[in-house]
Design a protein around this motif. Structure first.
Motif, PDB file in Angstrom:
ATOM      1  N   ASN A 431       6.992  -9.578   1.819  1.00 31.84           N
ATOM      2  CA  ASN A 431       8.104 -10.024   0.984  1.00 31.84           C
ATOM      3  C   ASN A 431       7.673 -10.301  -0.445  1.00 31.84           C
ATOM      4  N   SER A 432       6.477 -10.835  -0.634  1.00 36.86           N
ATOM      5  CA  SER A 432       6.025 -11.204  -1.980  1.00 36.86           C
ATOM      6  C   SER A 432       5.372 -10.051  -2.735  1.00 36.86           C
ATOM      7  N   HIS A 433       4.620  -9.182  -2.019  1.00 42.19           N
ATOM      8  CA  HIS A 433       3.853  -8.140  -2.696  1.00 42.19           C
ATOM      9  C   HIS A 433       4.007  -6.751  -2.084  1.00 42.19           C
ATOM     10  N   GLY A 434       4.775  -6.634  -0.997  1.00 38.54           N
ATOM     11  CA  GLY A 434       4.916  -5.341  -0.345  1.00 38.54           C
ATOM     12  C   GLY A 434       3.684  -4.917   0.425  1.00 38.54           C
ATOM     13  N   LEU A 435       2.800  -5.869   0.765  1.00 36.15           N
ATOM     14  CA  LEU A 435       1.527  -5.534   1.388  1.00 36.15           C
ATOM     15  C   LEU A 435       1.462  -5.991   2.841  1.00 36.15           C
ATOM     16  N   THR A 436       0.882  -5.143   3.675  1.00 34.10           N
ATOM     17  CA  THR A 436       0.586  -5.463   5.072  1.00 34.10           C
ATOM     18  C   THR A 436      -0.917  -5.652   5.217  1.00 34.10           C
ATOM     19  N   HIS A 437      -1.329  -6.696   5.966  1.00 33.29           N
ATOM     20  CA  HIS A 437      -2.742  -6.938   6.229  1.00 33.29           C
ATOM     21  C   HIS A 437      -3.079  -6.384   7.611  1.00 33.29           C
ATOM     22  N   GLU A 445     -21.709  -4.533  22.361  1.00 35.41           N
ATOM     23  CA  GLU A 445     -21.769  -4.808  23.796  1.00 35.41           C
ATOM     24  C   GLU A 445     -22.763  -5.903  24.144  1.00 35.41           C
ATOM     25  N   ASP A 446     -23.756  -6.115  23.284  1.00 29.97           N
ATOM     26  CA  ASP A 446     -24.726  -7.181  23.531  1.00 29.97           C
ATOM     27  C   ASP A 446     -24.359  -8.467  22.796  1.00 29.97           C
ATOM     28  N   GLY A 447     -23.246  -8.459  22.067  1.00 33.26           N
ATOM     29  CA  GLY A 447     -22.793  -9.641  21.348  1.00 33.26           C
ATOM     30  C   GLY A 447     -23.592  -9.955  20.102  1.00 33.26           C
ATOM     31  N   ARG A 448     -24.427  -9.039  19.648  1.00 37.27           N
ATOM     32  CA  ARG A 448     -25.306  -9.312  18.508  1.00 37.27           C
ATOM     33  C   ARG A 448     -24.753  -8.781  17.182  1.00 37.27           C
ATOM     34  N   THR A 449     -23.652  -8.052  17.224  1.00 28.45           N
ATOM     35  CA  THR A 449     -23.087  -7.483  15.998  1.00 28.45           C
ATOM     36  C   THR A 449     -21.575  -7.545  16.035  1.00 28.45           C
ATOM     37  N   LEU A 450     -20.975  -8.013  14.946  1.00 27.54           N
ATOM     38  CA  LEU A 450     -19.524  -7.976  14.767  1.00 27.54           C
ATOM     39  C   LEU A 450     -19.250  -7.162  13.511  1.00 27.54           C
ATOM     40  N   ILE A 451     -18.537  -6.057  13.677  1.00 24.41           N
ATOM     41  CA  ILE A 451     -18.170  -5.196  12.550  1.00 24.41           C
ATOM     42  C   ILE A 451     -16.698  -5.406  12.245  1.00 24.41           C
ATOM     43  N   GLY A 452     -16.389  -5.730  11.003  1.00 21.10           N
ATOM     44  CA  GLY A 452     -15.014  -6.017  10.625  1.00 21.10           C
ATOM     45  C   GLY A 452     -14.522  -5.152   9.492  1.00 21.10           C
ATOM     46  N   GLU A 453     -13.219  -4.923   9.492  1.00 21.87           N
ATOM     47  CA  GLU A 453     -12.584  -4.171   8.414  1.00 21.87           C
ATOM     48  C   GLU A 453     -11.208  -4.771   8.148  1.00 21.87           C
ATOM     49  N   ASP A 454     -10.970  -5.186   6.908  1.00 19.91           N
ATOM     50  CA  ASP A 454      -9.680  -5.716   6.493  1.00 19.91           C
ATOM     51  C   ASP A 454      -9.049  -4.759   5.496  1.00 19.91           C
ATOM     52  N   THR A 455      -7.789  -4.418   5.737  1.00 15.62           N
ATOM     53  CA  THR A 455      -7.081  -3.469   4.891  1.00 15.62           C
ATOM     54  C   THR A 455      -5.798  -4.097   4.373  1.00 15.62           C
ATOM     55  N   LEU A 456      -5.518  -3.897   3.090  1.00 15.47           N
ATOM     56  CA  LEU A 456      -4.228  -4.229   2.496  1.00 15.47           C
ATOM     57  C   LEU A 456      -3.548  -2.931   2.114  1.00 15.47           C
ATOM     58  N   ALA A 457      -2.288  -2.754   2.517  1.00 10.22           N
ATOM     59  CA  ALA A 457      -1.612  -1.487   2.260  1.00 10.22           C
ATOM     60  C   ALA A 457      -0.121  -1.685   2.046  1.00 10.22           C
ATOM     61  N   ALA A 458       0.419  -0.940   1.073  1.00 10.28           N
ATOM     62  CA  ALA A 458       1.871  -0.821   0.892  1.00 10.28           C
ATOM     63  C   ALA A 458       2.289   0.433   1.636  1.00 10.28           C
ATOM     64  N   ILE A 459       3.048   0.280   2.711  1.00  9.59           N
ATOM     65  CA  ILE A 459       3.257   1.374   3.655  1.00  9.59           C
ATOM     66  C   ILE A 459       4.529   2.175   3.340  1.00  9.59           C
ATOM     67  N   THR A 460       5.662   1.527   3.227  1.00  6.53           N
ATOM     68  CA  THR A 460       6.924   2.225   3.005  1.00  6.53           C
ATOM     69  C   THR A 460       7.228   2.340   1.517  1.00  6.53           C
ATOM     70  N   ASP A 461       8.213   3.156   1.184  1.00  2.00           N
ATOM     71  CA  ASP A 461       8.628   3.293  -0.222  1.00  2.00           C
ATOM     72  C   ASP A 461       9.105   1.963  -0.784  1.00  2.00           C
ATOM     73  N   GLN A 462       9.815   1.189   0.044  1.00  2.00           N
ATOM     74  CA  GLN A 462      10.272  -0.126  -0.400  1.00  2.00           C
ATOM     75  C   GLN A 462       9.086  -1.054  -0.652  1.00  2.00           C
ATOM     76  N   ASP A 463       8.060  -0.967   0.214  1.00  2.00           N
ATOM     77  CA  ASP A 463       6.852  -1.767   0.010  1.00  2.00           C
ATOM     78  C   ASP A 463       6.179  -1.392  -1.315  1.00  2.00           C
ATOM     79  N   LYS A 464       6.139  -0.111  -1.608  1.00  4.17           N
ATOM     80  CA  LYS A 464       5.478   0.346  -2.834  1.00  4.17           C
ATOM     81  C   LYS A 464       6.241  -0.117  -4.076  1.00  4.17           C
ATOM     82  N   GLN A 465       7.549  -0.185  -3.980  1.00  7.53           N
ATOM     83  CA  GLN A 465       8.336  -0.700  -5.099  1.00  7.53           C
ATOM     84  C   GLN A 465       8.027  -2.179  -5.340  1.00  7.53           C
ATOM     85  N   LYS A 466       7.931  -2.948  -4.263  1.00  7.99           N
ATOM     86  CA  LYS A 466       7.590  -4.366  -4.399  1.00  7.99           C
ATOM     87  C   LYS A 466       6.187  -4.530  -4.968  1.00  7.99           C
ATOM     88  N   PHE A 467       5.265  -3.683  -4.521  1.00 11.15           N
ATOM     89  CA  PHE A 467       3.907  -3.750  -5.035  1.00 11.15           C
ATOM     90  C   PHE A 467       3.879  -3.436  -6.524  1.00 11.15           C
TER      91      PHE A 467
END
Length: 582
Positions: A431-437, A445-467
């Motif tokens: 609603n504020s920026h047109g962005l989805t997180h 499998e051994d619990g010794r590594t956590l790999i993370g990825e965070d993405t911000l994206a304006a998905i629809t045309d309406q989202d892109k207008q807000k962005f």
């Protein structure tokens, strides 16, 4: 509207006081039907502090040696309620010596003298239920060498409180307050002579509350893990008391216990503490394991989400993720803007945490603790994924409710079913920026590594207008974001010379290394760890990844890997809490 709600709260207090005074004319209980068995667990250390005149409640410490408890001027309503709920009696009973017993007997007799006619903060259904449970649990401790005349007042007051509960339990808010009121009524009805006629209607009411308040995931509307533990504990106490009296708990009651047990196991970190979300803490040490063992339910962790949380587990590592929207309406009074926030514990030592609940440190800390930056997740600078909105009245108290939280939280079909993978997206900034997180987590499998990825994206045309509009407001300089990882206070964090990694050393000697992949800036900044039983917040640190999103999408990748085990860490593994399936 506020004025009418304030008037309603005053009317509730007056009704409680009137019923308390009216109940004083009821036929007093004359004794116990059977010898009560203590079920509540107290702290020996806290009991010794009470005996020494150090009164620590609701985040406030008052030092008053040789002072009667009720002479203390309570600094807050929460402090006053803690006194009138009598949970401190558990701690004095844990000490159990003559000095502790005399303190308990004097403070109980003074409560009857000062507040027995309906005065004070203690005449609410939930506090009365809480108080009755303690008075009954510790009857042998209290009655041993009690001064002449006091036992009669003790039983007379309990009879009055039971009659008050039988008339006013419906005034308790749904959830934990009503569970406390009804459990107290069942306890007293079973234990006290002449009160058995109150048991059946209380059991029926408790069954209805189990059906309406405990959902299919074994969760409650507030999504507070510590509160769920309190509800679970009350239900197991009530079931045990009924069984010992030769009665059966209802099918709905037993089914609720069976639904909650695997959920609590899913919310239990590998060190035995609860995940800290939505106003809840880790729980009193030992309470969770004791409650699970006492329930007799041997179910493993729940498959799928548990009260809206996803759990990843491998080796000695547990990760709990807030995987759905915050509570709404009256249940959001303690809710946090924490969607997709995570906590990680390695063996017996927490590593990544959330700041926690600041309610015990004042309104400013409470507001700060509820905001997204106080959680280990991504947020836009100056914004939370949900906002604190208009004030509402919950339990007769004015509270700030959470509003405008994520409406759509989408998860991969297998999220929560697997123990190594989480992938989901929420629209808290749409609603504020047109962005989805979108957040993706993969645990090795051994619990010794956590790999993370965070993405911000304006998905629809309406989202892109807000962005585009949001970009115009910042002169096309980009929308600032930060991904935060709050560290437990006992973690020693060091940013490496190149500024690309952070070394995290546990007191056990175990070392983890956090790295960010890409051009995102990484820094080590101050943070706080908020605990209910402390006078002030504990200083700690947080890892912060900072950047700006210039286009319709931005991706932030990071890894957390264990670099070293030590003999101490191995010894921790060998002495981890036994006997619980996770």
């Amino acid at each position: 509207m506020a004025r009418s709600e304030t008037l309603n709260a005053k009317l509730i207090r007056l009704a409680n006081r009137f019923q308390a005074r009216r109940s004083s004319r009821a036929t007093p209980a004359t004794g116990f039907v059977s010898q009560p068995e203590p079920r509540t667990l107290g702290s020996f250390a806290r009991g010794r502090q009470l005996c020494a005149g150090n009164f620590m409640f609701a985040g406030h410490l008052i030092e008053a040696r040789d002072t009667i408890l009720w002479d203390i001027k309570a600094p807050s309503l929460a402090y006053d309620e803690a006194l009138h709920g009598f949970t401190w009696l558990d701690d004095l009973a844990a000490v159990g010596d003559l000095h502790a017993r005399k303190k308990a007997q004097i403070w109980l007799a003074e409560w009857i003298q000062r507040f027995g006619e309906g005065n004070g903060a203690g005449w609410t259904p939930d506090l009365t239920g809480r108080r009755l449970i303690r008075w009954i649990n510790h009857a042998l401790f209290l009655l041993n060498n009690m001064p002449d005349g006091d036992p009669e007042q003790y039983f007379s007051s309990m009879g009055q409180q039971v009659m008050f509960l039988s008339k006013r339990w419906k005034a308790a808010a749904h959830g934990l307050p009503r569970f406390e009121a009804l459990t107290g009524l069942i306890y007293a009805g079973l234990a006290l002579s002449g009160m058995d006629h109150l048991v059946k209607p209380a059991v029926e009411a408790l069954s209805q509350e189990c059906t309406s308040q405990i959902d299919e995931q074994g969760g409650i509307p507030t999504r507070n893990p510590e509160e769920l533990l309190e509800v679970f504990t009350l239900l197991t106490w009530a079931a045990a008391a009924l069984t010992e009296a030769g009665k059966l708990a209802s099918a709905e009651h037993i089914a609720a216990i069976e639904r909650i047990a695997p959920t609590l196991r899913s919310l239990r970190h590998s060190d035995g503490g609860l995940a800290r979300f939505h106003g809840g803490g880790r729980g009193i040490e030992g309470r969770l394991d004791h409650a699970l063992a006492a329930s007799g339910i041997r179910a493993k962790t729940r498959k799928g989400l548990s009260m809206g949380y996803a759990r990843l587990q491998a080796g000695r590592t547990s990760v709990v993720v807030d995987a759905t929207s915050p509570p709404e309406g009256e249940f959001s009074a303690n809710a946090h803007a924490s969607t997709f926030a995570l906590e990680l514990t390695s063996g017996r030592r927490p590593l990544i945490v959330n700041c926690g609940c600041g309610a015990g440190f004042g309104e400013d800390w409470q507001r700060a603790g509820r905001a997204t930056p106080s959680h280990s997740t991504l947020g836009l600078v100056g914004y939370s994924s949900a906002r604190l909105g208009t004030s509402g009245f919950v339990g007769g108290q004015k509270r700030e409710l959470l509003t405008q939280g994520p409406k759509d939280v989408l998860l991969e079909p297998n999220t929560g079913l697997e123990t190594l993978h989480f992938h989901g997206g929420h629209d808290g900034y749409r609603n504020s920026h047109g962005l989805t997180h979108v957040r993706e987590l993969n645990l090795g499998e051994d619990g010794r590594t956590l790999i993370g990825e965070d993405t911000l994206a304006a998905i629809t045309d309406q989202d892109k207008q807000k962005f585009d509009l949001a970009m115009d407001q910042v002169q096309l300089q980009g929308i600032e974001f930060q991904v935060r990882f709050h560290l437990h206070p006992e973690v020693d964090a060091t940013l490496d010379m190149g500024g690309t990694a952070v070394s995290l050393a546990q007191r056990s000697g175990e070392i983890w290394v956090f790295r960010q992949n890409g051009s995102t800036g990484i820094s080590l900044e101050p943070s706080v760890y908020l605990e209910k039983d402390r006078i002030k917040p504990r200083a700690t640190k947080q890892i912060v990844l900072s950047g700006r999103i210039m286009g319709y999408a931005a991706r932030i990748s990071w890894t957390l890997a264990k670099a070293q085990d030590t003999p101490t860490a191995v010894r921790d593994l060998q002495t981890d809490a036994p006997g619980l399936e996770t």
